[in-house]
Design a protein around this motif. Structure first.
Motif: not given
Length: 349
Positions: A60-68, A103-123
């Motif tokens: 968590y990077q101190g962003v607005i919370a809530g990933h749902e 990502c090409r399979k639609g599983f962004q959850i497992s993206c290994d790029d440094p710019l991957r960001a989860a709503y409510g966690w990193q953005r």
């Protein structure tokens, strides 16, 4: 400048409410008027009580919370072509790079790029009146599904749906779900939608077993104890063809595995902790298969919405409590108590 109230999680079991500007969408982004934003168990375990981990890509990077998040598109930035103002959407809660194999399979959850960001966690996430989301992360919400359905689908129900797919649940199957929190109840609901012939649930809390029974999600419910395995084997006639562990508890995981019949499938989706079992007796000699599953894909989340629409099922039935954003502290405290069903924050005009 228009302002909105937003919820942040300082990591000491409290909620910090702040007035922040309403954001504006950039290239490939949309502005969503939030209607419902769920509180997930991972928000409690990893953020609310204590910020765990120091990797900026995953903690968590101190962003607005809530990933749902779920709501209505109200404005789109340059380059958006697929969604328009007025569209009802849920948000796949991880924004990946779009180019790695996952990502090409639609599983962004497992993206290994440094710019991957989860709503409510990193953005910024959904605990505010408006949310900026990348258009590619949106999932159409059918008219038959409520915004509370949509926010739950964004993570918890999507996670349960993937487990049901991994277990390949069909009308031939007896299904046992261990751990009847919101995700476990969703797993039972989805297994019912897929036609499972027998639905069985286990939890350490009698209240949760009773809630699942009251909602019509199971035929047999058990409070975990020394005789539970024998009872499960009895009602499933020798073991379930599919078991799903949503407990994240070592004993719950072993129970799920041991309650799986020979040649059966056991899916683990409960987070954290460890498990120890006898490899020969509990796995090899019984020809069992264990699947590890983490969230789902954008494609399968789309399909989950379509299936719920076709089945006439509503995950919002599992939601026991709703709060306004000004009451976010009370919402988190209730969810952290572990005895409620799903808890969400709702936004009204």
């Amino acid at each position: 400048m228009d302002m909105m109230l937003a919820a942040y999680l300082p990591g000491n079991s409290t909620v910090d409410l702040r007035e922040v500007p309403v954001p504006q969408p950039g290239i490939g982004q949309v502005l969503i008027r939030m209607r419902a934003s769920g509180i997930c168990g991972s928000d409690i375990h990893y953020i609310y009580h204590k910020h765990l981990g120091d990797d900026p890509r995953t903690s968590y990077q101190g962003v607005i919370a809530g990933h749902e998040p779920a709501g209505e598109v109200v404005e789109r930035g340059p380059g958006c072509r697929h969604f328009k103002p007025g569209d009802r959407v849920a948000v796949y809660h991880i924004s990946g790079c779009g180019f790695c194999r996952n990502c090409r399979k639609g599983f962004q959850i497992s993206c290994d790029d440094p710019l991957r960001a989860a709503y409510g966690w990193q953005r910024d996430g959904g605990h505010a009146a408006y949310l900026i989301a990348d258009e590619r992360d949106l999932v159409h919400l059918p008219d038959s599904l409520s915004f509370k359905d949509g926010c739950f689908i964004s993570c918890g129900v999507g996670t349960a749906y993937e487990a049901v797919l991994r277990g390949n649940v069909s009308g031939s199957d007896a299904v046992v779900v261990v751990g009847l929190g919101p995700v476990g109840m969703a797993a039972l609901m989805l297994a019912k939608g897929r036609g499972a012939r027998t639905l069985v649930g286990v939890d350490v809390q009698p209240e949760r077993v009773e809630t699942a029974r009251r909602l019509g999600l199971l035929e047999h419910g058990f409070v975990a104890g020394p005789e539970t395995l024998a009872a499960l084997n009895d009602v499933t006639r020798g073991g379930a063809s599919v078991t799903i562990d949503c407990s994240g508890n070592p004993r719950g995981r072993v129970l799920a595995l041991q309650a799986t019949r020979t040649w059966g499938r056991c899916v683990y989706i409960g987070e954290t902790g460890a498990v120890q079992f006898d490899v020969s007796d509990d796995l090899l000699h019984r020809q069992r298969t264990i699947y590890g599953s983490w969230v789902t894909s954008v494609h399968n989340m789309d399909q989950c919405c379509d299936d719920l629409d076709a089945w006439g099922l509503h995950p919002h039935d599992i939601i026991t409590d709703s709060f306004g954003i000004a009451e976010a502290a009370e919402a988190y405290a209730l969810m952290a108590g572990g005895r409620s069903g799903k808890v969400v924050i709702e936004f009204t005009d």
